[in-house]
Design a protein around this motif. Sequence first.
Motif, PDB file in Angstrom:
ATOM      1  N   GLY A  76     -18.150 -32.135  -8.566  1.00 27.71           N
ATOM      2  CA  GLY A  76     -19.270 -31.731  -7.725  1.00 27.71           C
ATOM      3  C   GLY A  76     -18.833 -30.827  -6.585  1.00 27.71           C
ATOM      4  N   SER A  98     -27.193 -29.269  -6.306  1.00 22.30           N
ATOM      5  CA  SER A  98     -25.941 -29.805  -6.855  1.00 22.30           C
ATOM      6  C   SER A  98     -25.511 -31.056  -6.107  1.00 22.30           C
ATOM      7  N   ILE A 152     -27.747 -28.348 -13.661  1.00 20.59           N
ATOM      8  CA  ILE A 152     -26.714 -28.662 -12.679  1.00 20.59           C
ATOM      9  C   ILE A 152     -25.717 -29.678 -13.240  1.00 20.59           C
ATOM     10  N   ILE A 200     -21.572 -29.601 -13.388  1.00 18.12           N
ATOM     11  CA  ILE A 200     -20.708 -30.614 -12.778  1.00 18.12           C
ATOM     12  C   ILE A 200     -19.841 -31.295 -13.836  1.00 18.12           C
TER      13      ILE A 200
END
Length: 488
Positions: free
Chosen positions: A84, A103, A247, A251
Amino acid sequence: MKKHQMWQKKFQRETGLQERRFSNKELRALIVPLLFEQFLNLLVGMVDMVMISGAGEAAISGVSIVNEINNLAIQVLGAIGGGGAVIISQYLGFRDRRTAGRSASQLFTLTLLISVLTGAVCVIFHTQILETLYGSVEADVMESAKTYFWITALSFPFLGLYNSGTAIFRSMEQTKVTMYASVMMNGINIVGNYIGVYLLHQGVAGVAVPTLVSRMAAAALMLGLCLGRKYELHAELPSILRWDSFIQHKIISIALPNGVESGLFQVGKILVSSIVATFGTAQIAANAAAGGLTSLCYTTECAMQLAIVTVVGQCVGANDYGEARYYVKKMMRIAWILAIASNALLMAVFPVAIRIYGLSSGTEQIARTITLMECVAIALIHTPAFVLPCALRAAGDAKFTMYFGVISMFLARVGCAWLLGRVSWERELPCTWTGDCGLHSLFSGIEAGSGQNSAWYNAIGKNTALCIQRGIHKIDRIAQKLLRTTRR
């Protein structure tokens, strides 16, 4: 116009007048709180070990073997936070704060899901896990381990939330916030340990419960700060409760290889500790004491890993690979200096520091041997083996480090530990750490030597990769000489 700008940048680079993305003052503001924070985080485990030492070597051994398993969960959760942090840093470097905020929210979503699942499995099957891995340990050691394991496993969801929050603030270069949160968490843990062990006389439970409470408080603090709007980046509760596939894919593309590598690396450590467990309580206690002391030397390495992700991630997000190359070289130098200094300091104070564990003379001598070998490995080899891969991950190349990290783990660490610790049984524990030195040598040598095939070589810079490769070859030869000397 473009040609003029290109010549202007070239002139600035050659004359040293180029304005850098991060000044020395900004780097200090980023790194120093991280050093302090990492020191305090490691202090949690050390305080647990020191406090429990009053209950005897069986209690120390029980906490030690559980910490090896707990570290597996911590590594996985840290890998998610690292993934992240890379994505958030890249979006901040690209000046896209809206997507960076999305995010941040999705990082909480993924971490909460994984940490709850991991904690539930460990609580429900804690007995089976311990008996499978450490079935040969003495009965009193096993009982201590069971108590400590299921209580600390309850803290995994809170630790996951805390890690996500700190990753978000590191991406914003707000490392003072994470440092203050660490101070609070460790303060609660230390006071709770004193009450649980010395006032209530609860043994291993007296150190496990404060660990749980301290992580709950730290998670609440970081989640509250991330949901607030005081800082440039914040998470939103509706977004946390909703799965964003776009997202999450970004990640997970970083977190999954990083998590597999970190997780399997810790699995290798657990396998090595299961070999150590067959040597007896004295060897387990020596390993725990040495591990507690040498963990202080990991603070510089861990801090530089976190710092280099933020710096390189923002440079890559801004598509400025020249700056990325410059800061990787600069931060590698800083990491090496800090590693050598911290390990030299530890060896100087070792005779005094080892006394806090109250070990017998024989156990203390074993701990001394382990500490010496580990300090040599950390000082010389950990920087290219563990800090440099973080630069690769920040540039989006997480698979490369995963492949070679996993291969070197099982070939060098586990293989050498079994060969030197079990086959050469008369040397027992010190030989497992000889295998550990071989791991770091092999991993860093493979990684740097294969740099021309990685995204590092193409995106970050050929000259840097070749320069590091030459340095690693020299270090590899030193490690091999150390290995041969130890075997004699």
